[in-house]
Design an enzyme around this catalytic site. Structure first.
Site, PDB file in Angstrom:
ATOM      1  N   PHE B 124      -7.451   4.930   8.196  1.00  0.00           N
ATOM      2  CA  PHE B 124      -6.785   4.200   7.201  1.00  0.00           C
ATOM      3  C   PHE B 124      -7.167   2.751   8.051  1.00  0.00           C
ATOM      4  O   PHE B 124      -7.336   2.467   9.151  1.00  0.00           O
ATOM      5  CB  PHE B 124      -5.621   4.290   6.972  1.00  0.00           C
ATOM      6  N   GLN B 237       2.587  -8.357  -0.211  1.00  0.00           N
ATOM      7  CA  GLN B 237       1.337  -7.558  -0.141  1.00  0.00           C
ATOM      8  C   GLN B 237       0.541  -7.695  -1.336  1.00  0.00           C
ATOM      9  O   GLN B 237       1.047  -6.852  -2.280  1.00  0.00           O
ATOM     10  CB  GLN B 237       1.369  -6.395   0.662  1.00  0.00           C
ATOM     11  N   LEU B 253      -3.664   0.920  -8.682  1.00  0.00           N
ATOM     12  CA  LEU B 253      -4.112   0.973  -7.268  1.00  0.00           C
ATOM     13  C   LEU B 253      -5.533   2.255  -7.084  1.00  0.00           C
ATOM     14  O   LEU B 253      -5.607   3.108  -7.638  1.00  0.00           O
ATOM     15  CB  LEU B 253      -3.033   1.888  -6.559  1.00  0.00           C
ATOM     16  N   GLU B 256      -6.905   3.272  -0.289  1.00  0.00           N
ATOM     17  CA  GLU B 256      -7.612   2.814   0.899  1.00  0.00           C
ATOM     18  C   GLU B 256      -8.404   3.916   1.529  1.00  0.00           C
ATOM     19  O   GLU B 256      -9.423   3.724   2.158  1.00  0.00           O
ATOM     20  CB  GLU B 256      -6.734   2.215   1.878  1.00  0.00           C
ATOM     21  N   ARG B 311      -5.003  -5.056   5.294  1.00  0.00           N
ATOM     22  CA  ARG B 311      -5.067  -5.375   3.834  1.00  0.00           C
ATOM     23  C   ARG B 311      -5.135  -6.890   3.419  1.00  0.00           C
ATOM     24  O   ARG B 311      -5.829  -7.345   2.695  1.00  0.00           O
ATOM     25  CB  ARG B 311      -3.699  -4.847   3.008  1.00  0.00           C
ATOM     26  N   HIS B 377       1.499  -5.296  -4.489  1.00  0.00           N
ATOM     27  CA  HIS B 377       1.568  -3.926  -4.149  1.00  0.00           C
ATOM     28  C   HIS B 377       2.847  -3.530  -3.307  1.00  0.00           C
ATOM     29  O   HIS B 377       3.499  -2.578  -3.625  1.00  0.00           O
ATOM     30  CB  HIS B 377       0.302  -3.494  -3.371  1.00  0.00           C
ATOM     31  N   ARG B 412       1.685  -4.983   5.872  1.00  0.00           N
ATOM     32  CA  ARG B 412       1.999  -3.725   6.256  1.00  0.00           C
ATOM     33  C   ARG B 412       0.738  -2.953   6.181  1.00  0.00           C
ATOM     34  O   ARG B 412      -0.216  -3.215   5.688  1.00  0.00           O
ATOM     35  CB  ARG B 412       2.849  -2.794   5.186  1.00  0.00           C
TER      36      ARG B 412
END
Lengths: 319, 600
Positions: B124, B237, B253, B256, B311, B377, B412
C-alpha cells in the site's frame, strides 16, 4: 427522463393504513433507483422513510422490491425497470415486519435469528500469540460464506419464512455453516446441534430460492444441505429426523416407494406412545377424506427389486 | 423527578458511542474489564463505515518481508504524516498492531494466506514493505463481522439506530448522554461514569466524498460542546482515487490496493505522470523511471513506484493534471490495471472493485482503464487525546478511531486506519473502564439541561421559516467542496466562513414535516448542526495554518514552514464561540527521531 415512482407507505403514527404515494422526478439516463429516492426525499417529501448507507452495493441497507424484483436500490439502474413505461413500484421486501414505509424491523428479520446460531468462533486452544497455519484453500470456502452483506435477500426469497416466521432462515443458517466448518473452531458437534435446533436446518424445503437471491454467490441452500449431511454423517442428528430418514430409506428399499403410514409411525418411534397418539387425529382426517383407504395395504411397485439393488450397491460403495 | 420519568433512562459504567471498528473494540474491552457497558450506534449494527474499508489492516507481522518490524512501520507512519503526528501514538500503534491482528484471527477473522499458511500482507502507499493483512478487498467487512459477533458473544447491550446528541456533565465530569431513537423519534437518556467516542469523521459536509450518510461529525461536535479540545482539524484527507463517472457514484472509493497490485495512474496523453510529482521529502526512496518502478513490484529492494506515494501527494498530482487539461473526459485521470495484470489475477485480488465498476459504471476493469479523481475521505484531525489512555481533555470522556486525532498527523497512510481502530479502540475501552472503576463519587444529571435539550431537538417540527434541510445540506457541500477543498486560499476560506454563518442562520428557520417516527428530514436537520460546527472548525483551523503540509494545501502558502512543523492548531469552544490557538507538539525522543530521519 420523467419517472413516476409509486411508493409503498405505512405510517403507524398517521392513519396507520398502508397505502401508496406517487412522485414524478426527472432523472438522467444512467440514474439508479436510489438517485430517484434521494431526489424525492430531498425535494418533494422529507417524510419518506427508507434506509440508505454506502450507496454502492456494499452494506445491504437499501434492500427493497423494485417493480417486484428484490434487490439493492443503490445499484439498480432505473432504465432496467422502465422498458414497459416510465413507472416504478417500490415496496418493502417480503417476510418482514415493516416499521414505516420502506424501513423494516431488522432485529426480528435477521439479527435475532443470526444471534441464535451463535455465529462467533470458539477457538481451539493453541499457543498464545502465534498464528494458525491454515492452507488458503481451506479458508477460501469460508471467506466466500463470510462475504455476506447481511442484506437479507436470501431470507426475503425463502419460501418457508412466509408460513413460519420463526424458521431461522438461510442467512442465519449460513453463519452456522461457517462456524461448523471452520477448522479453528473448538466443537463441531455442538455447532451441528445448534444448526439442528427446532426451526433449524431440518425445516428448509430445498426450494433453492435463497441461492437464487443471494447477490454474493454464497449459495445458502447448498450450505444448509451440507450441514444436514454432516450432522447425519456424524450420527448426531435429532432422533426423530434420523428415524424419519431411516424409515424413508427402508421403505423405498423394500417396496420401491414410500410407505407413508409406516413413515409416520416409525418417525415418531414405535415405543413413543405420546407421539403416536398425536398422529391419530391426522390419520382420522385422512380416513374421512379418502386419503388412506382401509384396509391399509402398501404393495411393492413393479421394478422394486431393481431399486433394492441400487440401494445395496450404494451401501457397498459407502463402506 | 417528573422530568426524569419522561425519558427512557439507562445506567451504565461505560457508554461507547459508535459501533465501527473502534467502538466495537472499545466496548469489547470495557466489558471484558467487568464494567457495565453499552454500545450505542446511529445505524444498524454492522453497517458502520468500517464495513466499507477495502484494502487491509497495517501491521508489521513480517509474514511476507521478515525485515519488517514496528520501527519501520513507525517511521513510515511519521513520514507519511509529515511529522505532525503524536510520536507516542505512532509508536504504540506500530508496536501493538500485530497483536491486534492476531487477536482478530483468534476471534474468527478469515484472512488471505501465504503459501506457508500465514496471514498474507499486501503493498500500500507509503508503507515500505507489504504490510496490510487483508481479505480480498473487503477487509473492513470481515473485521466488523468478527468484532460484532464477538461483542454479541460477550452480551454487550447494543442500542442501534440510536443517535446521541449531547454529552452531559456534572461540573467538569462526564455524567451521561442524551439522544433519540431513529425508529420512534423518542428520547433516551444514558447515565454513566465514562463515555468513549468512536463516531468517525465528518466527510459528509463535502460534495464529492467517499463517506456515507453517518459521517456528519456528531462526535466531534458533542465533544466540542462538552469543552474538549480538537487538534489538526484542517487536515482533511482527499483520497486520490474515487470514481468520477457516472454522476450518481462520484466520490465512491477505489481502493489503493489497485495500485498496490500493479495499477498505474495515466493522464489523457497516456503518460504515467506521477514521475513528475515526486517531492523532495520522498525522493531518496522513490523510483525515477518506469522500469525501476515496475521492478519494485517484484523485489522490494528496488525503490517504490511514485504511484504509491502517500495519498496527499497523489491527490494533489491528479488535481494538477486535470487543471492542466490532461484529464479524462469526465474530469479525472486513468487508473489502469487492465494492461498490466491478467484478468483472473484482477478478479481474484480485487473482486469488489471488479463488481463495483461493472455494476455502477459499466466498465470492465480487466479490459479498460478506470476513471478516478480525488474524493473527501478521512479526518486526520479530531478530538485531542492522551496518547496512552485516549483520555480527552474532559474527565470521563475518551475517544478512539477517526474521531480522535494525533496518530496520523497531517496525512494518514492507507491501512493505518483499521489498525488505529483496534489498537486505540482497545485502549479506550480499557482506560474508560479503569476510570469508571476508580471513580467513587456520585454524579447527578441536570434534568433542566436535559429538558432544554429535548426542546431544542424537536424545534424543527415547529419551524415556520420554511427552510428545507436538504437544500441547506446541498449548499454546505458545495461550499466546502469549492472553498475548503484540496487547494485552499485565505480569501476563499474567509468566504466560506461567511457562508457558514448564513447556513447557521438558515438552520434556525428549518421546518420539518410529519411526525417523529423514522423521519429522515428531521434527522438531517439535527445532523446539520454537527456538520456546520465541524465545517467551521475545519475552516478556522485551515486559515490559521499558513503553510502547506499533508492534507492541507494552501495556494497562498505553497511551502511547508518549519515554524508550523512544531505546532498543532487547537480548536476549543468557550462561551459559545470557537477559539483557535497554536500549541507545541510533544517532543520526540532522540532514538525515535533518528529512525524517522533515516533516508532510504
Amino acid at each position: 427522463m420523467q419517472i413516476t415512482f409509486k411508493v409503498y407507505r405505512k405510517d403507524p403514527e398517521g392513519n396507520g393504513k398502508p397505502g401508496r404515494s406517487e412522485y414524478t422526478v426527472d432523472l438522467s439516463d444512467d440514474a439508479t433507483v436510489m438517485d430517484g429516492l434521494l431526489k424525492i426525499r430531498d425535494e418533494l417529501d422529507g417524510t419518506l422513510a427508507f434506509r440508505a448507507s454506502c450507496l454502492r452495493g456494499y452494506c445491504g441497507e437499501c434492500t427493497m422490491r423494485i417493480s417486484g424484483k428484490s434487490t439493492f436500490a443503490c445499484t439498480a439502474k432505473v432504465s432496467a425497470f422502465t422498458k414497459k413505461g416510465p413507472e416504478i413500484a417500490l415496496d418493502p421486501i417480503r417476510n418482514i415486519p415493516v416499521i414505516k414505509d420502506l424501513v423494516f424491523d431488522w432485529d426480528a428479520f435477521l439479527w435475532n435469528k443470526i444471534k441464535a446460531v451463535k455465529p462467533w468462533l470458539e477457538p481451539r486452544e493453541g499457543p498464545a500469540n502465534e498464528e494458525h497455519r491454515l492452507p488458503d484453500a481451506v479458508m477460501k470456502d469460508l471467506r466466500q460464506v463470510m462475504s455476506c452483506y447481511y442484506c437479507g435477500l436470501c431470507d426475503e426469497g425463502c419460501t418457508v419464512l412466509p408460513v413460519d416466521f420463526d424458521f431461522l432462515g438461510p442467512a442465519a443458517l449460513t453463519k452456522a455453516y461457517r462456524v461448523a466448518f471452520d477448522p479453528r473452531d473448538r466443537d463441531g458437534k455442538e455447532r451441528l446441534r445448534i444448526a439442528e435446533q427446532p426451526k433449524g436446518v431440518w425445516d428448509c424445503v430445498h426450494c433453492f430460492e435463497a441461492s437464487e437471491h443471494c447477490p454474493r454467490g454464497i449459495a445458502p441452500t447448498e450450505r444448509i444441505v451440507a450441514l444436514r449431511d454432516k450432522a447425519f454423517q456424524m450420527g448426531i442428528s435429532h432422533e426423530k429426523v434420523a428415524r424419519h430418514h431411516q424409515s424413508f430409506a427402508a421403505s423405498v428399499k423394500e417396496s420401491g416407494w414410500v410407505d407413508e403410514g409406516r413413515l409416520a409411525v416409525e418417525s415418531e418411534g414405535l415405543t413413543n406412545i405420546k407421539g403416536l397418539m398425536k398422529l391419530l387425529p391426522t390419520a382420522a382426517k385422512a380416513l374421512v377424506r379418502g386419503k388412506a383407504p382401509l384396509p391399509y395395504v402398501h404393495s411393492k411397485r413393479p421394478g422394486a427389486d431393481r431399486i433394492k439393488k441400487i440401494f445395496e450397491k450404494g451401501e457397498r460403495e459407502r463402506k | 423527578m417528573a422530568a426524569e420519568n419522561q425519558y427512557e433512562t439507562h445506567e451504565y459504567d461505560v457508554v461507547v458511542i459508535g459501533a465501527g471498528g473502534a467502538g466495537l473494540r472499545a466496548a469489547i474491552e470495557a466489558s471484558a474489564q467487568g464494567v457495565k457497558t453499552a454500545l450505542v450506534c446511529k445505524s444498524l449494527l454492522g453497517k458502520a463505515h468500517t464495513v466499507m474499508a477495502e484494502g487491509g489492516i497495517a501491521a508489521a507481522l513480517g509474514n511476507v518481508y521478515p525485515e519488517d518490524n514496528w520501527k519501520v512501520h513507525f517511521r513510515d507512519t511519521m513520514r507519511g504524516g509529515k511529522l505532525l503526528n503524536n510520536w507516542r501514538m505512532a509508536q504504540i500503534h506500530a508496536q501493538e498492531a500485530p497483536a491486534r491482528v492476531l487477536e482478530l484471527e483468534e476471534w474468527g477473522a478469515l484472512f488471505d494466506r501465504t503459501k506457508n499458511g500465514l496471514i498474507l500482507q499486501r503493498d500500500f502507499g507509503g508503507h515500505r514493505y507489504a504490510r496490510l493483512a487483508h481479505v480480498g478487498d473487503r477487509t473492513g467487512l470481515e473485521m466488523i463481522r468478527t468484532l460484532q459477533n464477538h461483542a454479541v458473544h460477550q452480551g454487550i447491550d447494543v442500542y442501534m439506530e440510536c443517535n446521541v446528541q449531547r454529552l452531559l456533565k456534572d461540573g467538569e465530569r462526564i455524567c451521561g448522554a442524551f439522544g433519540y431513537w431513529r425508529e420512534s423519534g423518542k428520547f433516551i437518556l444514558f447515565k454513566c461514569k465514562a463515555i468513549v467516542l468512536a463516531t468517525g469523521g465528518g466527510g459528509k459536509a463535502w460534495k464529492i466524498t467517499s463517506n456515507s450518510w453517518e459521517y456528519t461529525g456528531d462526535g466531534i461536535t458533542v465533544a466540542l460542546d462538552a469543552g474538549a479540545d480538537l487538534i489538526d482539524v484542517e487536515m482533511v484527507q482527499f483520497h486520490p482515487t474515487g470514481m468520477v463517472w457516472p454522476p450518481s457514484v462520484r466520490g465512491i472509493l477505489v481502493t489503493e490496493g489497485v495500485r498496490g497490485d500493479g495499477g498505474t495512474l495515466k493522464n489523457s496523453e497516456g503518460k504515467r505522470f506521477m514521475f513528475n510529482y515526486i517531492p523532495e521529502f520522498f525522493r531518496a526512496e522513490t523510483a525515477e523511471t518506469e522500469q525501476e518502478a515496475d521492478a519494485w513490484y517484484e523485489d522490494k529492494k528496488n525503490r517504490r513506484t511514485p504511484d504509491l506515494l502517500p495519498r496527499d501527494e497523489v491527490a494533489r498530482a491528479i488535481n494538477a493534471e486535470v487543471k492542466a487539461g490532461r484529464g479524462t473526459p469526465h474530469g479525472g485521470v486513468f487508473l489502469d490495471i487492465a494492461s498490466r495484470r491478467p484478468a483472473d489475477y484482477i478478479k481474484r485480488r480485487l473482486p469488489s472493485m471488479y463488481h463495483q465498476f461493472k455494476e455502477l459504471a459499466n466498465v470492465d476493469i480487466t479490459t479498460e482503464p478506470m476513471e478516478v479523481g480525488p474524493t473527501c475521505h478521512y479526518f486526520m484531525g479530531g478530538v485531542r487525546v492522551d496518547a496512552d489512555t485516549t483520555a480527552t481533555t474532559v474527565p470521563g470522556l475518551f475517544a478512539a478511531g477517526e474521531v480522535a486525532a494525533g496518530l496520523h498527523g497531517a496525512n494518514r497512510l492507507g491501512g493505518n486506519s483499521l489498525s488505529d481502530l483496534v489498537v486505540f479502540g482497545r485502549r479506550a475501552g480499557l482506560y474508560a473502564a479503569e476510570y469508571a472503576k476508580n471513580f467513587t463519587g456520585s454524579l447527578t444529571v441536570n434534568m433542566d439541561e436535559v429538558e432544554a435539550t429535548a426542546q431544542q431537538l424537536v424545534a424543527p417540527f415547529d419551524g415556520k421559516g420554511g427552510e428545507n434541510p436538504y437544500a441547506i445540506h446541498a449548499d454546505l457541500q458545495d461550499c466546502m467542496q469549492t472553498q475548503v477543498g484540496i487547494i485552499r486560499t485565505e480569501k476563499e476560506l474567509k468566504q466560506a466562513l461567511d457562508k457558514l454563518a448564513t447556513f447557521k442562520q438558515r438552520l434556525t428557520q428549518v421546518s420539518v414535516e410529519g411526525n417523529r417516527q423514522y423521519n429522515p428530514g428531521w434527522h438531517l436537520a439535527l445532523d446539520l448542526y454537527s456538520m456546520l460546527e465541524v465545517s467551521e472548525a475545519v475552516t478556522l483551523a485551515a486559515i490559521e495554518r499558513k503553510e502547506s503540509r499533508g492534507g492541507h494545501t494552501r495556494d497562498d502558502y505553497p511551502q511547508t514552514d518549519p515554524k508550523f512543523a512544531k505546532v498543532n492548531v487547537v480548536v476549543r469552544k468557550r462561551q459559545g464561540e470557537l477559539r483557535i490557538s497554536q500549541e507545541p507538539l510533544p517532543e520526540m525522543p532522540e532514538e525515535l527521531r533518528k529512525l524517522v530521519e533515516e533516508q532510504k
